[in-house]
Enzyme design. Sequence first.
Site, PDB file in Angstrom:
ATOM      1  CE  LYS A 249      39.799  47.319  19.028  1.00  0.00           C
ATOM      2  NZ  LYS A 249      40.208  45.934  18.745  1.00  0.00           N
TER       3      LYS A 249
ATOM      4  CE  LYS B 193      27.678  45.733  18.471  1.00  0.00           C
ATOM      5  NZ  LYS B 193      28.702  45.548  17.438  1.00  0.00           N
TER       6      LYS B 193
ATOM      7  CE  LYS C 265      33.349  41.144  25.355  1.00  0.00           C
ATOM      8  NZ  LYS C 265      32.708  40.107  24.663  1.00  0.00           N
TER       9      LYS C 265
END
Length: 333
Positions: A116, A198, A201
């Site tokens: 992140k 996977k 979004k």
Amino acid sequence: MSEENKKIIYSAMQPSGIPSLGNYLGALKNWKNLQNEYNCIYAIANMHAITVRQDPTELRKKTRDLLTLFMAIGIDPEKNILYVQSDVKAHAELAWVLNCFTYMGELSRMTQFKDKSAKHADNINAGLFTYPVLMAADILLYNADLVPVGEDQRQHLEITRDIAERFNNIYGDVFTVPDGYIPKVGARIMGLQEPERKMSKSESDNDNNVIYMLDDLGRAANKIKRAVTDSDNEVRLSPDKPGISNLLNIYAAVTGKSAEEAEGEFVGCGYGEFKKCVADAVIEELRPIQERFKELSSDKAYIDKVIKDGAEKAAYIANKTLRKVQRKVGFPV
Ligand code: TRP
């Protein structure tokens, strides 16, 4: 089994938009199924969500929509505790205490923090760094025995266990040390356009890659019809047929069959017909959820009440744990 003897399950999801079919089949559908066997506590993790910038109006809406969607799926707010994280102040309070029992070194090793901070290089805030401590507080406040989490959260569950054990070693048996819950049937759904990755979004810019739970049903069917396959026109499970295997897994997860059973059903079937069957099954799964979502959303007073009651039930348990902790560390309680 009486309510008291049931194990406690805790999980939470961030209100970062409408969940995908992958989130649903991989997690939420299971959450619903667990409600008979366990005492389940499910939170909307809106405090975790602000570790990245959010539009306030949007965040409020997403928080409410996600809670409503949980109910639309069939998670019963009477049987379980369903609440919004920021409504229970004990989360922030315990997180502070636990921050003082967590080492910079262990937080630095969190792969999600590394990912992140690479992604949000302009906003590497302290909250992003201590995110796992807040998550530990979530879990430990409710004496959770089991925590269903995906692969991406395993490391956070590990650190939760470490923090709990560290605290218990100093102060005695304060926290229940939680285990991960691995569902008996758990679907790992991949992207429709990128079946090696996977269905998520954030992972793709291609809108056809992901079905969202509130997608228009015709659009959802089209996304399945456009899903990438391969050229041998044989419906079978195989590592070198990721697209077809994924569609079989979706079909299996929706219908409650095993992937092998699903495979057996489509022997000799062409891709066009197969995709239509998958699309129909997905639509029939989503339709009642969407109808219920619409119905629930229009009853503002009822949702308000569920949110308020959930917060009260959660706070009652959380405050008990918090008081215990405060007493142990020497706060005047
Ligand atoms: N961090 C989790 C996620 O992004 C959400 C979460 C917050 C959570 N608190 C939790 C999951 C406690 C399990 C238990 O997916």
